[in-house]
Design an enzyme around this catalytic site. Structure first.
Site, mmCIF file in Angstrom:
data_model
loop_
_atom_site.group_PDB
_atom_site.id
_atom_site.type_symbol
_atom_site.label_atom_id
_atom_site.label_comp_id
_atom_site.label_asym_id
_atom_site.label_seq_id
_atom_site.Cartn_x
_atom_site.Cartn_y
_atom_site.Cartn_z
ATOM 1 N N HIS A 1 13.317 60.469 29.920
ATOM 2 C CA HIS A 1 13.287 59.102 30.468
ATOM 3 C C HIS A 1 14.727 58.595 30.600
ATOM 4 C CE1 HIS A 1 11.702 55.202 31.469
ATOM 5 N NE2 HIS A 1 12.625 54.695 30.672
ATOM 6 N N GLU B 1 25.748 62.778 32.763
ATOM 7 C CA GLU B 1 26.302 62.701 31.407
ATOM 8 C C GLU B 1 25.233 62.850 30.321
ATOM 9 O OE1 GLU B 1 28.723 59.202 30.880
ATOM 10 O OE2 GLU B 1 29.814 59.564 32.739
ATOM 11 N N VAL C 1 2.640 55.065 27.015
ATOM 12 C CA VAL C 1 3.650 55.453 28.003
ATOM 13 C C VAL C 1 5.056 55.283 27.406
ATOM 14 C CG1 VAL C 1 4.608 55.004 30.297
ATOM 15 C CG2 VAL C 1 2.137 54.823 29.923
HETATM 16 C C1 GAR Z 1 15.197 61.301 36.533
HETATM 17 O O1 GAR Z 1 16.205 60.323 36.415
HETATM 18 C C2 GAR Z 1 14.194 61.138 35.405
HETATM 19 O O2 GAR Z 1 14.764 60.782 34.189
HETATM 20 C C3 GAR Z 1 13.331 60.023 35.944
HETATM 21 O O3 GAR Z 1 13.175 60.338 37.315
HETATM 22 C C4 GAR Z 1 14.337 61.052 37.775
HETATM 23 C C5 GAR Z 1 13.894 62.327 38.421
HETATM 24 O O4 GAR Z 1 14.963 63.011 39.023
HETATM 25 N N1 GAR Z 1 12.102 59.936 35.247
HETATM 26 C C6 GAR Z 1 11.476 58.774 34.997
HETATM 27 O O5 GAR Z 1 11.885 57.704 35.406
HETATM 28 C C7 GAR Z 1 10.208 58.905 34.158
HETATM 29 N N2 GAR Z 1 9.757 57.605 33.736
HETATM 30 P P1 GAR Z 1 14.913 64.568 39.333
HETATM 31 O O6 GAR Z 1 13.638 64.831 40.139
HETATM 32 O O7 GAR Z 1 16.130 64.818 40.158
HETATM 33 O O8 GAR Z 1 14.930 65.310 38.027
#
Ligand code: GAR
Length: 194
Positions: free
Chosen positions: A108, A177, A148
């Site tokens: 998250h 980071e 959640v």
């Molecule tokens: C990431 O920043 C992840 O942490 C977030 O969605 C993005 C997906 O990017 N997840 C959430 O917000 C879950 N609540 P990615 O498809 O490039 O890994």
């Protein structure tokens, strides 16, 4: 070697970080054997196909109430030990959570318990952090349960917010980071402990 399934919904940069970590030896106690998306056509699926990992699309839109059952079946038939939610934006239901208790982890993009829960995903999380005016944010890897973003925290990393950050620049820095660093480390830690 634990068998890992990665669940995705979008671009898959966190999936890429896991693939890279497997290649560089950061992840050595597990192997990604499948990538499952709840949406067809997302770039994360291409990333998996490119390196020869089996892919599947399991869509709630198509399956409705059968969604969790289909995911559970998939995990069982593939003998999956650990499920990693890497930018997976659907909320998981009872059956899978029961069958895979303490074997599902999520990344998250904030320091839980800030800016998390229902409706906090992707850019919205970073916009909420900017709107609140916090000076530090980050990322959290945690176990998934019926609350959640409420399961036990495994790893966190902080990222400082710049005065001129936008949700987009902040999202990118939190990924670089924090997310791409702690997700592979947490996956290795959890696999090694299993
Ligand atoms: C990431 O920043 C992840 O942490 C977030 O969605 C993005 C997906 O990017 N997840 C959430 O917000 C879950 N609540 P990615 O498809 O490039 O890994």
């Amino acid at each position: 070697m634990k068998k890992i399934a990665v669940l995705v919904s979008g671009g898959g940069t966190n999936l890429q970080a896991l693939i890279d970590a497997q290649n560089s030896g950061i992840i050595k106690s597990g192997k990604i054997v499948a990538v499952v998306s709840n949406k067809p056509g997302v770039f994360a699926l291409e990333r998996a196909e490119k390196v020869g990992i089996e892919t599947a699309v399991i869509s709630r839109k198509e399956l409705g109430d059968g969604f969790d059952r289909a995911l559970t079946e998939f995990m069982k038939t593939h003998n999956i030990d650990l499920i990693v939610l890497a930018g997976f934006l659907a909320i998981l239901g009872g059956e899978l959570l029961r069958e895979y208790e303490n074997r599902i982890i999520n990344i998250h993009p904030s320091l839980i318990p800030s800016f998390c829960g229902d409706g906090f995903y992707g850019l919205r999380v970073h916009q909420a952090a900017l709107d609140y005016g916090v000076k530090v944010t980050g990322a959290t890897v945690h176990y998934v349960n019926e609350v959640v973003d409420g399961g036990k925290i495994i790893m966190q990393k902080a990222v400082y917010i710049d005065p001129d950050d936008t949700a987009e620049t902040l999202q990118r820095r939190v990924m670089e980071e924090a997310e791409w660093v702690i997700l592979p480390e947490a996956v290795e830690q959890v696999c090694a402990q299993m």
